[in-house]
Design a protein around this motif. Structure first.
Motif, PDB file in Angstrom:
ATOM      1  N   GLY A 139      -2.464  -3.966   6.875  1.00 59.81           N
ATOM      2  CA  GLY A 139      -1.712  -3.006   6.074  1.00 59.81           C
ATOM      3  C   GLY A 139      -0.512  -3.634   5.404  1.00 59.81           C
ATOM      4  O   GLY A 139      -0.232  -3.384   4.228  1.00 59.81           O
ATOM      5  N   GLY A 140       0.187  -4.492   6.123  1.00 62.11           N
ATOM      6  CA  GLY A 140       1.354  -5.156   5.548  1.00 62.11           C
ATOM      7  C   GLY A 140       0.987  -6.109   4.425  1.00 62.11           C
ATOM      8  O   GLY A 140       1.692  -6.205   3.423  1.00 62.11           O
ATOM      9  N   GLU A 141      -0.148  -6.820   4.572  1.00 62.67           N
ATOM     10  CA  GLU A 141      -0.586  -7.736   3.519  1.00 62.67           C
ATOM     11  C   GLU A 141      -0.963  -6.981   2.253  1.00 62.67           C
ATOM     12  O   GLU A 141      -0.668  -7.426   1.135  1.00 62.67           O
ATOM     13  N   LYS A 142      -1.613  -5.834   2.409  1.00 69.21           N
ATOM     14  CA  LYS A 142      -1.982  -5.035   1.237  1.00 69.21           C
ATOM     15  C   LYS A 142      -0.740  -4.580   0.482  1.00 69.21           C
ATOM     16  O   LYS A 142      -0.687  -4.644  -0.760  1.00 69.21           O
ATOM     17  N   LYS A 143       0.269  -4.135   1.206  1.00 68.61           N
ATOM     18  CA  LYS A 143       1.475  -3.630   0.551  1.00 68.61           C
ATOM     19  C   LYS A 143       2.285  -4.769  -0.073  1.00 68.61           C
ATOM     20  O   LYS A 143       2.848  -4.616  -1.164  1.00 68.61           O
ATOM     21  N   ARG A 144       2.321  -5.919   0.575  1.00 66.55           N
ATOM     22  CA  ARG A 144       3.014  -7.066  -0.026  1.00 66.55           C
ATOM     23  C   ARG A 144       2.305  -7.510  -1.304  1.00 66.55           C
ATOM     24  O   ARG A 144       2.948  -7.887  -2.286  1.00 66.55           O
ATOM     25  N   HIS A 145       0.972  -7.459  -1.289  1.00 64.33           N
ATOM     26  CA  HIS A 145       0.217  -7.818  -2.485  1.00 64.33           C
ATOM     27  C   HIS A 145       0.513  -6.856  -3.637  1.00 64.33           C
ATOM     28  O   HIS A 145       0.632  -7.268  -4.792  1.00 64.33           O
ATOM     29  N   GLU A 146       0.667  -5.567  -3.330  1.00 65.87           N
ATOM     30  CA  GLU A 146       1.023  -4.597  -4.367  1.00 65.87           C
ATOM     31  C   GLU A 146       2.382  -4.934  -4.986  1.00 65.87           C
ATOM     32  O   GLU A 146       2.543  -4.876  -6.214  1.00 65.87           O
ATOM     33  N   ILE A 147       3.341  -5.275  -4.147  1.00 69.98           N
ATOM     34  CA  ILE A 147       4.675  -5.593  -4.663  1.00 69.98           C
ATOM     35  C   ILE A 147       4.659  -6.924  -5.412  1.00 69.98           C
ATOM     36  O   ILE A 147       5.380  -7.103  -6.404  1.00 69.98           O
ATOM     37  N   LEU A 148       3.828  -7.858  -4.974  1.00 70.35           N
ATOM     38  CA  LEU A 148       3.658  -9.111  -5.717  1.00 70.35           C
ATOM     39  C   LEU A 148       3.151  -8.817  -7.128  1.00 70.35           C
ATOM     40  O   LEU A 148       3.653  -9.384  -8.114  1.00 70.35           O
ATOM     41  N   GLN A 149       2.162  -7.937  -7.244  1.00 72.85           N
ATOM     42  CA  GLN A 149       1.669  -7.544  -8.569  1.00 72.85           C
ATOM     43  C   GLN A 149       2.793  -6.944  -9.407  1.00 72.85           C
ATOM     44  O   GLN A 149       2.963  -7.281 -10.583  1.00 72.85           O
ATOM     45  N   MET A 150       3.544  -6.060  -8.811  1.00 71.37           N
ATOM     46  CA  MET A 150       4.639  -5.402  -9.521  1.00 71.37           C
ATOM     47  C   MET A 150       5.647  -6.424 -10.036  1.00 71.37           C
ATOM     48  O   MET A 150       6.115  -6.348 -11.181  1.00 71.37           O
ATOM     49  N   GLU A 151       5.965  -7.407  -9.197  1.00 73.02           N
ATOM     50  CA  GLU A 151       6.953  -8.413  -9.602  1.00 73.02           C
ATOM     51  C   GLU A 151       6.445  -9.269 -10.755  1.00 73.02           C
ATOM     52  O   GLU A 151       7.194  -9.620 -11.669  1.00 73.02           O
ATOM     53  N   LEU A 152       5.153  -9.584 -10.748  1.00 71.52           N
ATOM     54  CA  LEU A 152       4.593 -10.461 -11.769  1.00 71.52           C
ATOM     55  C   LEU A 152       4.309  -9.718 -13.077  1.00 71.52           C
ATOM     56  O   LEU A 152       4.419 -10.294 -14.165  1.00 71.52           O
ATOM     57  N   LEU A 153       3.951  -8.442 -13.001  1.00 70.72           N
ATOM     58  CA  LEU A 153       3.575  -7.682 -14.201  1.00 70.72           C
ATOM     59  C   LEU A 153       4.781  -7.061 -14.904  1.00 70.72           C
ATOM     60  O   LEU A 153       4.694  -6.686 -16.072  1.00 70.72           O
TER      61      LEU A 153
END
Length: 256
Positions: A151-165
């Protein structure tokens, strides 16, 4: 400054019996960049329906109303056009994409948003810098998107997308769901970093105030049975933590 304006939004879903069930019954919200708005409310009140309707999920039936970004109507546009206009949705339950690596997914998404591929060397530097801030190891890039992620990896990946986009507006649908204390802190720090760097406007959907201790909203909106039942500042979230939602509910009525 950019503005996301939601006016008189009515949304239904189709039931298993083929009938339409009203979920949202006239939502009005105005969000500016650099603002944090928290959406709270009991289960089944329409919070996630609001998120997916704004983002353009085809499973939701728009009955009336408008969603405008800087005056441009979005409801008649598909999800990819809305994303290019500056919207981002971090889903409550991110889907798995077998066979697609995180590395390919992120670069493809960035190319689609910007209309051109980023320079590889600069891109890798930016990606790895963001991953370091989110406590993500480099081998994460070679894993398939959300496959066997915690669950934590999924949410970190979402925030990674947000930071890059770098969206103008980000909708975070229960980003705190399933996170332990350490993961919640890291994810929240990432959200705050992105918001401050890009002046992103946030629509933060949550049941609980624990994430609001890290990501502090200026505005709190309570949605009950598809309508905004109350609005206020951060003190409203504190009151909800103490009192719950009982005062908004008729015990003899269904929630929606």
């Amino acid at each position: 400054m950019s503005t996301l304006e939601i006016r008189d939004l009515h949304v239904s879903v189709e039931t298993d019996q083929g009938e339409e069930k009203p979920i949202l019954r006239g939502i009005d919200l105005t969000i500016n960049t650099d603002e944090i708005h928290a959406i709270m409310g009991p289960n089944g009140s329409g919070k996630s329906t609001l998120a997916y309707s704004i983002a353009g999920h085809p499973g939701y039936i728009i009955k009336q109303g408008s969603v405008k970004l800087d005056g441009e109507e979005l409801l008649d546009k598909p999800a990819d056009v809305r994303a290019r206009a500056g919207l981002f949705l971090a889903m409550q339950y991110p889907v798995e994409i077998p066979g697609v690596t995180v590395s390919n997914f992120l670069r493809t998404a960035k190319t689609a948003i910007d209309g051109k591929a980023p320079r590889l060397r600069d891109w890798l530097r930016e990606v790895k810098g963001s991953m370091k801030e989110l406590r993500m190891s480099d081998d994460f890039l070679e894993r398939n998107v959300n496959e066997n992620f915690s669950g934590g990896e999924k949410k970190r990946h979402e925030i990674l997308q947000m930071e890059l986009l770098k969206p103008k507006f980000a909708i975070l649908d229960e980003t705190d769901s399933g996170l332990d204390v350490d993961a919640l802190r890291i994810v929240s720090e990432g959200v705050n970093r992105v918001r401050e760097a890009n002046h992103t406007g946030l629509l933060l959907i949550t049941h609980y105030t624990r994430i609001l201790r890290y990501i502090k909203p200026q505005f709190v909106h309570v949605i009950v049975k598809g309508r905004v039942a109350e609005e206020g500042g951060p003190e409203l979230a504190v009151r909800l933590e103490d009192e719950g939602y009982d005062r908004f509910l008729d015990p003899n009525e269904a929630l929606v």
